[in-house]
Design a protein around this motif. Structure first.
Motif, PDB file in Angstrom:
ATOM      1  N   THR A 173      -3.005 -11.271  -5.183  1.00 41.72           N
ATOM      2  CA  THR A 173      -4.255 -11.521  -4.488  1.00 41.72           C
ATOM      3  C   THR A 173      -5.225 -10.393  -4.813  1.00 41.72           C
ATOM      4  O   THR A 173      -4.866  -9.416  -5.467  1.00 41.72           O
ATOM      5  CB  THR A 173      -4.055 -11.612  -2.972  1.00 41.72           C
ATOM      6  OG1 THR A 173      -3.674 -10.307  -2.484  1.00 41.72           O
ATOM      7  CG2 THR A 173      -2.973 -12.615  -2.611  1.00 41.72           C
ATOM      8  N   ALA A 174      -6.438 -10.509  -4.292  1.00 39.45           N
ATOM      9  CA  ALA A 174      -7.455  -9.487  -4.560  1.00 39.45           C
ATOM     10  C   ALA A 174      -7.061  -8.145  -3.941  1.00 39.45           C
ATOM     11  O   ALA A 174      -7.475  -7.095  -4.415  1.00 39.45           O
ATOM     12  CB  ALA A 174      -8.808  -9.946  -4.034  1.00 39.45           C
ATOM     13  N   THR A 175      -6.252  -8.202  -2.899  1.00 32.81           N
ATOM     14  CA  THR A 175      -5.908  -6.962  -2.203  1.00 32.81           C
ATOM     15  C   THR A 175      -4.440  -6.596  -2.334  1.00 32.81           C
ATOM     16  O   THR A 175      -4.012  -5.569  -1.826  1.00 32.81           O
ATOM     17  CB  THR A 175      -6.248  -7.091  -0.705  1.00 32.81           C
ATOM     18  OG1 THR A 175      -5.546  -8.216  -0.176  1.00 32.81           O
ATOM     19  CG2 THR A 175      -7.738  -7.265  -0.494  1.00 32.81           C
ATOM     20  N   HIS A 176      -3.679  -7.426  -3.018  1.00 31.65           N
ATOM     21  CA  HIS A 176      -2.242  -7.186  -3.120  1.00 31.65           C
ATOM     22  C   HIS A 176      -1.803  -7.372  -4.559  1.00 31.65           C
ATOM     23  O   HIS A 176      -1.950  -8.467  -5.118  1.00 31.65           O
ATOM     24  CB  HIS A 176      -1.478  -8.133  -2.197  1.00 31.65           C
ATOM     25  CG  HIS A 176      -0.091  -7.669  -1.888  1.00 31.65           C
ATOM     26  ND1 HIS A 176       0.571  -8.041  -0.744  1.00 31.65           N
ATOM     27  CD2 HIS A 176       0.761  -6.871  -2.551  1.00 31.65           C
ATOM     28  CE1 HIS A 176       1.769  -7.488  -0.729  1.00 31.65           C
ATOM     29  NE2 HIS A 176       1.912  -6.774  -1.814  1.00 31.65           N
ATOM     30  N   TRP A 177      -1.293  -6.323  -5.165  1.00 31.78           N
ATOM     31  CA  TRP A 177      -0.846  -6.382  -6.545  1.00 31.78           C
ATOM     32  C   TRP A 177       0.293  -7.391  -6.684  1.00 31.78           C
ATOM     33  O   TRP A 177       0.885  -7.845  -5.705  1.00 31.78           O
ATOM     34  CB  TRP A 177      -0.424  -5.002  -7.034  1.00 31.78           C
ATOM     35  CG  TRP A 177      -0.026  -4.931  -8.486  1.00 31.78           C
ATOM     36  CD1 TRP A 177       1.145  -4.493  -9.003  1.00 31.78           C
ATOM     37  CD2 TRP A 177      -0.806  -5.365  -9.613  1.00 31.78           C
ATOM     38  NE1 TRP A 177       1.144  -4.618 -10.372  1.00 31.78           N
ATOM     39  CE2 TRP A 177      -0.030  -5.150 -10.766  1.00 31.78           C
ATOM     40  CE3 TRP A 177      -2.086  -5.928  -9.748  1.00 31.78           C
ATOM     41  CZ2 TRP A 177      -0.505  -5.448 -12.052  1.00 31.78           C
ATOM     42  CZ3 TRP A 177      -2.553  -6.236 -11.022  1.00 31.78           C
ATOM     43  CH2 TRP A 177      -1.765  -5.992 -12.155  1.00 31.78           C
TER      44      TRP A 177
END
Length: 126
Positions: free
Chosen positions: A40-44
């Protein structure tokens, strides 16, 4: 060299089902482990599920156990991820990965994979 192409992503309501596919071209998976990750955009990129060939062993992240099922096609060039009871937090880009060597591990780590697809977007609405 193996080229991987994912498909099957899309928009689905919470509780719904999607089936992702990953097709290899150039060569088959060669009987080596393959797996699914998501980002996601915030989670690698994080591990979702993996499967070996000869032993047919499957491994899952805790957050998908009982909801997702990973499987391989009989021709050794297709990988699937059946996703049931989807939740909004499953929203991510899903990538398939393929390894060149089988170390006998569970293949839950990114560096164990040598080839990646471009990803397919899964969006789960409330």
């Amino acid at each position: 060299q193996v080229q991987l192409v994912e498909s099957g992503g899309g928009l689905v309501q919470a509780g719904g089902t999607l089936r992702l596919s990953c097709v290899a071209s150039g060569r088959t998976f060669g009987g080596k482990p393959v797996g699914w990750f998501r980002e996601t955009a915030t989670h690698w990129r994080e591990f979702v599920a993996s499967i070996t060939w000869n032993g047919g062993m499957t491994y899952y992240a805790d957050f998908v156990t009982g909801r997702f099922t990973i499987s391989r096609g009989s021709a050794d060039n297709t990988l699937y991820l059946e996703m049931n009871s989807l939740k909004p937090e499953d929203t991510a880009v899903y990538f398939c990965g393929a390894a060149r060597y089988d170390s006998g591990s569970s293949f839950k780590l990114i560096y164990e994979y040598d080839y990646w697809g471009q990803g397919t977007q899964v969006t789960v609405s409330t």
